[in-house]
Design a protein around this motif. Structure first.
Motif, PDB file in Angstrom:
ATOM      1  N   ALA A 188       1.039  -1.038  -0.065  1.00 35.15           N
ATOM      2  CA  ALA A 188       0.248  -0.045  -0.139  1.00 35.15           C
ATOM      3  C   ALA A 188       0.922   1.599   0.127  1.00 35.15           C
ATOM      4  N   ALA A 189       1.867   1.288   0.936  1.00 37.52           N
ATOM      5  CA  ALA A 189       3.080   2.530   0.796  1.00 37.52           C
ATOM      6  C   ALA A 189       3.501   2.492  -0.055  1.00 37.52           C
ATOM      7  N   PHE A 190       3.981   1.439  -1.055  1.00 36.43           N
ATOM      8  CA  PHE A 190       4.821   1.735  -1.925  1.00 36.43           C
ATOM      9  C   PHE A 190       3.801   2.073  -3.329  1.00 36.43           C
ATOM     10  N   HIS A 191       2.725   1.649  -3.277  1.00 33.92           N
ATOM     11  CA  HIS A 191       2.133   1.735  -4.573  1.00 33.92           C
ATOM     12  C   HIS A 191       1.138   3.772  -4.354  1.00 33.92           C
ATOM     13  N   HIS A 192       1.355   3.242  -3.154  1.00 29.55           N
ATOM     14  CA  HIS A 192       1.174   5.288  -3.196  1.00 29.55           C
ATOM     15  C   HIS A 192       1.818   6.003  -3.215  1.00 29.55           C
ATOM     16  N   ASP A 193       2.864   6.177  -2.325  1.00 34.06           N
ATOM     17  CA  ASP A 193       4.435   6.839  -1.927  1.00 34.06           C
ATOM     18  C   ASP A 193       5.266   5.799  -1.858  1.00 34.06           C
ATOM     19  N   ALA A 194       6.824   5.399  -2.386  1.00 31.03           N
ATOM     20  CA  ALA A 194       7.425   4.726  -1.759  1.00 31.03           C
ATOM     21  C   ALA A 194       8.075   5.923  -0.892  1.00 31.03           C
ATOM     22  N   ALA A 195       8.063   6.758  -0.697  1.00 32.11           N
ATOM     23  CA  ALA A 195       8.588   8.168   0.776  1.00 32.11           C
ATOM     24  C   ALA A 195       7.796   7.475   1.687  1.00 32.11           C
ATOM     25  N   LEU A 196       6.750   7.376   1.579  1.00 29.69           N
ATOM     26  CA  LEU A 196       6.492   6.394   2.821  1.00 29.69           C
ATOM     27  C   LEU A 196       6.611   5.445   3.329  1.00 29.69           C
ATOM     28  N   LEU A 197       7.646   4.766   3.182  1.00 28.28           N
ATOM     29  CA  LEU A 197       8.095   3.798   3.405  1.00 28.28           C
ATOM     30  C   LEU A 197       9.561   3.821   4.217  1.00 28.28           C
ATOM     31  N   ASP A 198      10.694   5.632   4.422  1.00 27.35           N
ATOM     32  CA  ASP A 198      10.867   5.919   5.457  1.00 27.35           C
ATOM     33  C   ASP A 198      11.687   5.407   6.698  1.00 27.35           C
ATOM     34  N   PRO A 199      10.543   5.053   7.667  1.00 26.67           N
ATOM     35  CA  PRO A 199      10.456   4.144   8.723  1.00 26.67           C
ATOM     36  C   PRO A 199      11.333   3.154   9.076  1.00 26.67           C
ATOM     37  N   VAL A 200      10.781   1.905   7.801  1.00 32.09           N
ATOM     38  CA  VAL A 200      11.022   0.481   7.957  1.00 32.09           C
ATOM     39  C   VAL A 200      12.778   1.278   7.578  1.00 32.09           C
ATOM     40  N   ARG A 201      12.873   2.235   6.827  1.00 28.63           N
ATOM     41  CA  ARG A 201      14.095   1.943   5.570  1.00 28.63           C
ATOM     42  C   ARG A 201      15.100   2.495   6.882  1.00 28.63           C
ATOM     43  N   GLU A 202      14.226   3.534   7.814  1.00 24.88           N
ATOM     44  CA  GLU A 202      15.709   3.757   9.741  1.00 24.88           C
ATOM     45  C   GLU A 202      15.259   2.553   9.879  1.00 24.88           C
TER      46      GLU A 202
END
Length: 195
Positions: free
Chosen positions: A121-135
């Protein structure tokens, strides 16, 4: 407006409105995909008014951000538990990662399915939303690099366990229990010289 999840109160208390909204959004995405996630649908499924939902999440992006922050917090807690179960010594982070990936004392498949839905869902909407997981993943990568293993060993284990999860997220393939056991044994053998 903050995206930190407040405590839900005493054990067995009904979830607060914010938690119900996040649960509803997660269920919608898991069952019907990202296009079905609207603020109205999430409010209806959570049993709150649209105004009640907007009090907690002012937009669909804020709702997805809330889901990702909650997912990152859950992942962090799961990994901390795996670390607590893992004896000290070289390769501890890599061994904890194997435990996290293969032992999963939590809700298992259901937890992975929910996480997969939120990721997509996050990737589909805006990949930047994955930043908390990337951190979170960045912190684990740094810990792997300082884990006392030969160069590349910890990273190979991390790549393998991430690959298993991503194959689940995208439905690429499912491994049998016997195959998973073989993969775990092969990855564990990489750690033997360090132990």
């Amino acid at each position: 407006m903050t995206d930190t999840t407040p405590p839900n109160g005493p054990p067995n208390a009904p979830p607060d409105a914010r938690t119900r909204i996040l649960d509803a959004a997660e269920a919608i995405v898991q069952a019907r995909g990202v296009p079905a996630l609207t603020l109205e649908a999430a409010a209806r499924k959570a049993g709150v008014s649209k105004g009640g939902l907007l009090y907690h999440f002012g937009s669909k992006e804020a709702l997805l951000t809330g889901l990702l922050i909650r997912l990152a917090q859950a992942m962090s807690g799961d990994f901390e538990q795996a670390m607590a179960r893992t004896p000290e010594g070289p390769g501890r982070v890599a061994r904890a990662m194997l435990s996290w990936a293969f032992d999963d004392p939590g809700p298992g498949q259901e937890h992975q399915d929910r996480a997969a839905a939120v990721f997509l869902a996050a990737f589909h909407h805006d990949a930047a939303l994955l930043d908390p997981v990337r951190e979170l993943i960045g912190g684990i990568r740094a810990a792997i690099a300082a884990d006392g293993l030969s160069p590349g060993v910890g990273q190979a284990i991390m790549c393998a366990t991430d690959g298993l999860f991503m194959s689940h997220v995208f439905g690429l393939y499912r491994m049998t229990p016997a195959e998973l056991a073989e993969v775990r044994q092969a990855l564990t053998r990489l750690l033997e010289p360090a132990r």
